[in-house]
Design a protein around this motif. Structure first.
Motif, PDB file in Angstrom:
ATOM      1  N   LYS A  96     -24.932 -30.098  32.251  1.00 16.31           N
ATOM      2  CA  LYS A  96     -23.473 -30.020  32.242  1.00 16.31           C
ATOM      3  C   LYS A  96     -22.931 -28.755  32.889  1.00 16.31           C
ATOM      4  CE  LYS A  96     -22.487 -32.986  28.242  1.00 16.31           C
ATOM      5  NZ  LYS A  96     -23.804 -33.569  28.019  1.00 16.31           N
ATOM      6  N   LEU A  97     -23.652 -27.651  32.808  1.00 16.19           N
ATOM      7  CA  LEU A  97     -23.160 -26.382  33.342  1.00 16.19           C
ATOM      8  C   LEU A  97     -23.820 -26.071  34.684  1.00 16.19           C
ATOM      9  CD1 LEU A  97     -23.241 -24.117  30.149  1.00 16.19           C
ATOM     10  CD2 LEU A  97     -21.302 -25.397  31.066  1.00 16.19           C
ATOM     11  N   PRO A  98     -23.209 -25.200  35.485  1.00 20.84           N
ATOM     12  CA  PRO A  98     -23.919 -24.702  36.671  1.00 20.84           C
ATOM     13  C   PRO A  98     -25.244 -24.067  36.254  1.00 20.84           C
ATOM     14  CG  PRO A  98     -21.607 -24.079  36.737  1.00 20.84           C
ATOM     15  CD  PRO A  98     -21.828 -24.680  35.396  1.00 20.84           C
ATOM     16  N   LEU A  99     -26.276 -24.274  37.045  1.00 13.94           N
ATOM     17  CA  LEU A  99     -27.624 -23.879  36.656  1.00 13.94           C
ATOM     18  C   LEU A  99     -27.707 -22.391  36.325  1.00 13.94           C
ATOM     19  CD1 LEU A  99     -30.550 -24.653  36.218  1.00 13.94           C
ATOM     20  CD2 LEU A  99     -30.959 -24.283  38.668  1.00 13.94           C
ATOM     21  N   GLU A 100     -27.093 -21.549  37.140  1.00 15.13           N
ATOM     22  CA  GLU A 100     -27.182 -20.105  36.903  1.00 15.13           C
ATOM     23  C   GLU A 100     -26.545 -19.737  35.565  1.00 15.13           C
ATOM     24  OE1 GLU A 100     -26.009 -15.852  39.055  1.00 15.13           O
ATOM     25  OE2 GLU A 100     -25.408 -17.752  39.975  1.00 15.13           O
ATOM     26  N   GLN A 101     -25.394 -20.325  35.275  1.00 18.30           N
ATOM     27  CA  GLN A 101     -24.735 -20.046  34.005  1.00 18.30           C
ATOM     28  C   GLN A 101     -25.571 -20.540  32.830  1.00 18.30           C
ATOM     29  OE1 GLN A 101     -20.929 -21.945  33.499  1.00 18.30           O
ATOM     30  NE2 GLN A 101     -20.532 -20.989  31.514  1.00 18.30           N
ATOM     31  N   ALA A 102     -26.137 -21.732  32.967  1.00 15.99           N
ATOM     32  CA  ALA A 102     -26.968 -22.285  31.893  1.00 15.99           C
ATOM     33  C   ALA A 102     -28.169 -21.387  31.613  1.00 15.99           C
ATOM     34  CB  ALA A 102     -27.426 -23.690  32.263  1.00 15.99           C
ATOM     35  N   GLU A 103     -28.813 -20.900  32.669  1.00 13.15           N
ATOM     36  CA  GLU A 103     -29.989 -20.050  32.488  1.00 13.15           C
ATOM     37  C   GLU A 103     -29.627 -18.717  31.853  1.00 13.15           C
ATOM     38  OE1 GLU A 103     -31.639 -19.935  36.391  1.00 13.15           O
ATOM     39  OE2 GLU A 103     -32.839 -21.762  36.087  1.00 13.15           O
ATOM     40  N   LYS A 104     -28.458 -18.183  32.173  1.00 13.48           N
ATOM     41  CA  LYS A 104     -28.014 -16.938  31.556  1.00 13.48           C
ATOM     42  C   LYS A 104     -27.789 -17.125  30.053  1.00 13.48           C
ATOM     43  CE  LYS A 104     -27.688 -13.898  34.945  1.00 13.48           C
ATOM     44  NZ  LYS A 104     -28.400 -12.587  34.918  1.00 13.48           N
ATOM     45  N   ILE A 105     -27.201 -18.250  29.682  1.00 10.31           N
ATOM     46  CA  ILE A 105     -26.981 -18.522  28.261  1.00 10.31           C
ATOM     47  C   ILE A 105     -28.321 -18.695  27.546  1.00 10.31           C
ATOM     48  CG2 ILE A 105     -26.072 -20.202  26.618  1.00 10.31           C
ATOM     49  CD1 ILE A 105     -23.770 -20.707  28.533  1.00 10.31           C
ATOM     50  N   ILE A 106     -29.227 -19.447  28.154  1.00 14.56           N
ATOM     51  CA  ILE A 106     -30.528 -19.706  27.529  1.00 14.56           C
ATOM     52  C   ILE A 106     -31.300 -18.409  27.334  1.00 14.56           C
ATOM     53  CG2 ILE A 106     -32.782 -20.796  27.917  1.00 14.56           C
ATOM     54  CD1 ILE A 106     -31.202 -23.088  29.323  1.00 14.56           C
ATOM     55  N   ALA A 107     -31.158 -17.483  28.286  1.00 17.70           N
ATOM     56  CA  ALA A 107     -31.904 -16.217  28.225  1.00 17.70           C
ATOM     57  C   ALA A 107     -31.268 -15.199  27.288  1.00 17.70           C
ATOM     58  CB  ALA A 107     -32.017 -15.623  29.626  1.00 17.70           C
ATOM     59  N   ALA A 108     -30.050 -15.431  26.829  1.00 20.74           N
ATOM     60  CA  ALA A 108     -29.339 -14.454  26.002  1.00 20.74           C
ATOM     61  C   ALA A 108     -29.983 -14.333  24.624  1.00 20.74           C
ATOM     62  CB  ALA A 108     -27.871 -14.854  25.864  1.00 20.74           C
ATOM     63  N   ALA A 109     -29.950 -13.115  24.083  1.00 23.96           N
ATOM     64  CA  ALA A 109     -30.479 -12.898  22.738  1.00 23.96           C
ATOM     65  C   ALA A 109     -29.623 -13.600  21.688  1.00 23.96           C
ATOM     66  CB  ALA A 109     -30.552 -11.401  22.444  1.00 23.96           C
ATOM     67  N   HIS A 110     -28.314 -13.604  21.901  1.00 21.48           N
ATOM     68  CA  HIS A 110     -27.388 -14.295  20.995  1.00 21.48           C
ATOM     69  C   HIS A 110     -26.569 -15.260  21.852  1.00 21.48           C
ATOM     70  CE1 HIS A 110     -24.234 -15.022  18.040  1.00 21.48           C
ATOM     71  NE2 HIS A 110     -24.981 -14.413  17.126  1.00 21.48           N
ATOM     72  N   ARG A 111     -27.001 -16.482  21.919  1.00 26.52           N
ATOM     73  CA  ARG A 111     -26.424 -17.445  22.856  1.00 26.52           C
ATOM     74  C   ARG A 111     -24.955 -17.756  22.596  1.00 26.52           C
ATOM     75  NH1 ARG A 111     -31.801 -21.221  22.502  1.00 26.52           N
ATOM     76  NH2 ARG A 111     -32.962 -20.313  24.245  1.00 26.52           N
ATOM     77  N   PRO A 112     -24.511 -17.925  21.338  1.00 29.56           N
ATOM     78  CA  PRO A 112     -23.082 -18.184  21.137  1.00 29.56           C
ATOM     79  C   PRO A 112     -22.189 -17.054  21.651  1.00 29.56           C
ATOM     80  CG  PRO A 112     -24.319 -18.793  19.178  1.00 29.56           C
ATOM     81  CD  PRO A 112     -25.271 -18.071  20.079  1.00 29.56           C
ATOM     82  N   ASN A 113     -22.651 -15.803  21.511  1.00 29.34           N
ATOM     83  CA  ASN A 113     -21.859 -14.690  22.032  1.00 29.34           C
ATOM     84  C   ASN A 113     -21.713 -14.777  23.551  1.00 29.34           C
ATOM     85  OD1 ASN A 113     -21.274 -13.516  19.601  1.00 29.34           O
ATOM     86  ND2 ASN A 113     -22.875 -11.974  19.712  1.00 29.34           N
ATOM     87  N   ARG A 114     -22.804 -15.118  24.225  1.00 29.38           N
ATOM     88  CA  ARG A 114     -22.749 -15.244  25.677  1.00 29.38           C
ATOM     89  C   ARG A 114     -21.814 -16.395  26.075  1.00 29.38           C
ATOM     90  NH1 ARG A 114     -24.607 -13.087  30.788  1.00 29.38           N
ATOM     91  NH2 ARG A 114     -23.201 -14.308  32.078  1.00 29.38           N
ATOM     92  N   ALA A 115     -21.919 -17.502  25.374  1.00 30.45           N
ATOM     93  CA  ALA A 115     -21.044 -18.643  25.679  1.00 30.45           C
ATOM     94  C   ALA A 115     -19.577 -18.300  25.420  1.00 30.45           C
ATOM     95  CB  ALA A 115     -21.458 -19.857  24.846  1.00 30.45           C
ATOM     96  N   LEU A 116     -19.314 -17.530  24.358  1.00 30.55           N
ATOM     97  CA  LEU A 116     -17.946 -17.147  24.058  1.00 30.55           C
ATOM     98  C   LEU A 116     -17.398 -16.186  25.114  1.00 30.55           C
ATOM     99  CD1 LEU A 116     -15.881 -17.808  21.867  1.00 30.55           C
ATOM    100  CD2 LEU A 116     -16.607 -15.746  20.651  1.00 30.55           C
ATOM    101  N   GLN A 117     -18.277 -15.326  25.643  1.00 31.26           N
ATOM    102  CA  GLN A 117     -17.851 -14.449  26.731  1.00 31.26           C
ATOM    103  C   GLN A 117     -17.495 -15.259  27.984  1.00 31.26           C
ATOM    104  OE1 GLN A 117     -17.320 -11.162  26.723  1.00 31.26           O
ATOM    105  NE2 GLN A 117     -16.680 -11.270  28.859  1.00 31.26           N
ATOM    106  N   ASP A 118     -18.295 -16.271  28.282  1.00 29.89           N
ATOM    107  CA  ASP A 118     -17.974 -17.142  29.420  1.00 29.89           C
ATOM    108  C   ASP A 118     -16.648 -17.855  29.210  1.00 29.89           C
ATOM    109  OD1 ASP A 118     -20.355 -16.365  30.539  1.00 29.89           O
ATOM    110  OD2 ASP A 118     -21.425 -18.229  30.091  1.00 29.89           O
ATOM    111  N   LEU A 119     -16.397 -18.270  27.978  1.00 34.61           N
ATOM    112  CA  LEU A 119     -15.127 -18.935  27.677  1.00 34.61           C
ATOM    113  C   LEU A 119     -13.962 -17.970  27.877  1.00 34.61           C
ATOM    114  CD1 LEU A 119     -13.419 -21.268  26.602  1.00 34.61           C
ATOM    115  CD2 LEU A 119     -14.019 -20.560  24.272  1.00 34.61           C
ATOM    116  N   SER A 120     -14.130 -16.729  27.432  1.00 29.44           N
ATOM    117  CA  SER A 120     -13.059 -15.741  27.617  1.00 29.44           C
ATOM    118  C   SER A 120     -12.773 -15.494  29.097  1.00 29.44           C
ATOM    119  CB  SER A 120     -13.452 -14.425  26.932  1.00 29.44           C
ATOM    120  OG  SER A 120     -13.606 -14.608  25.538  1.00 29.44           O
TER     121      SER A 120
END
Length: 371
Positions: A199-223
């Motif tokens: 569903k997401l662009p590959l680079e963005q998806a990989e950044k979220i997957i690699a994050a230590a706290h994935r919801p925080n990374r996703a919330l930053q992308d949303l912001s």
């Protein structure tokens, strides 16, 4: 091995079948007049009762042992209900029995322990469900505001479509990351990575997957996607306020996941209940003496164990609420709703659309502005 035990545990495996989402048809069936008969017929299919096999077997075995022991060292009845002395009746070894009074006196305390544990576990489930209810409400609200406030006159139609689609996807990405954050690795990790990459662009998806706290990374992308929306800054701040609620829901859910009911309370309740039920056959030996060789003691203990251990098992199953909540269903609905909302365009249903921010209201009213 702990992981192997988890996989093999029926109690754990059955949790995914408790992620119930009711429809109108389900409610009709739920309050049907034949619900009691239906529950009795499906007694043996209960996942709660199946998970209590070892506990019920232990208490039933003790009851059977006491019946056999007292027939040997006390009296027994033949098939004509004639009483005889057991083979070891004259030995110094007594029959096994206790007065019922200690169990009667201690039962209110046991009841209070079980009621508090069950009520507290239900409150935890209710709080978790409300957190996800807030997620559902505010994802729709956030995307609705973004779609309504978007200044389509400032950009091309293609840019508007891209921005709003990104807003919807990043809104969904946060709740999907939250679902993964609250789920076991072995159950959800593979599906989580697959969904994000689809569903997401590959680079963005990989950044979220690699994050230590994935919801925080996703919330930053949303912001970031909110900041990119062309609109007045006060409107943008209002959308950010809707996103802030997601952080509150996440924090509340993390607290529930990491902080159980104090374990010393749960352990004491389990020990109290176990000793009470394991010794209860001794107290029921006398009251059930009217049955042939006290044999009614065995099925009585089986049923009592099922129902009383079942109360404690219900509390244990509710205590960690996330793996019995239909979180995947919530995420799928959020995705569908958000994508549908951003597909709406002002005036696409024939309604007039007025952009008052661009009008000189005084001029329209013929006012000269003089005193």
């Amino acid at each position: 091995d702990l992981t192997e035990d988890i996989y093999q545990s029926y109690s754990e495996d059955s949790r995914k079948y408790r992620r119930t989402v009711f429809t109108h048809e389900d409610w009709v069936k739920h309050r049907s007049s034949n619900r009691f008969f239906r529950r009795l017929v499906t007694f043996g299919d209960s996942g709660i009762y199946k998970s209590l096999f070892k506990e019920v077997l232990a208490t039933t075995s003790i009851a059977a042992f006491i019946v056999a022991w007292n027939m040997l060292f006390g009296e027994y009845q033949d098939f004509q209900s004639v009483s005889h002395n057991g083979p070891f009746h004259d030995s110094v070894i007594p029959i096994l029995a206790l007065p019922l009074a200690p169990f009667t006196l201690s039962s209110p305390a046991l009841g209070l322990l079980l009621v508090f544990r069950t009520n507290t576990s239900y409150k935890r489930w209710d709080e978790a469900r409300k957190n996800w209810g807030m997620n559902i409400n505010h994802t729709r609200d956030l995307v609705r505001l973004g779609t309504a406030y978007y200044d389509r006159a400032a950009v091309s139609p293609e840019r508007a479509e891209e921005d709003l689609r990104r807003l919807a996807l990043n809104t969904w990405a946060f709740v999907r990351c939250m679902k993964r954050h609250l789920s076991p690795v072995w159950e959800d990790e593979e599906d989580f990575q697959k969904e994000l990459k689809e569903k997401l662009p590959l680079e963005q998806a990989e950044k979220i997957i690699a994050a230590a706290h994935r919801p925080n990374r996703a919330l930053q992308d949303l912001s970031t996607s909110i900041e990119n929306l062309p609109m007045h800054f006060m409107r943008r701040n209002e959308i950010h306020a809707a996103a802030t609620i997601f952080e509150d829901n996440l924090g509340s859910s993390e607290r529930l996941l990491s902080s159980p009911i104090p374990v010393f309370y749960s352990r004491h309740t389990a020990r109290f209940l176990s000793f009470w039920l394991l010794l209860l056959p001794l107290g029921l030996w006398g009251p059930l003496g009217d049955s042939w060789n006290h044999v009614n003691l065995i099925p009585t203990m089986s049923l009592l164990s099922i129902f009383l251990f079942g109360i404690e098992e219900l509390a244990t199953q509710l205590e960690e609420p996330f793996t019995i909540l239909p979180m995947q269903g919530f995420c799928d609905k959020i995705y569908n709703w958000c994508m549908e909302i951003v597909s709406f365009k002002p005036g696409d249903n024939g309604m007039p659309v007025y952009y008052y921010d661009n009008y000189n209201i005084d001029a329209l009213n013929g006012s000269t502005g003089g005193g």
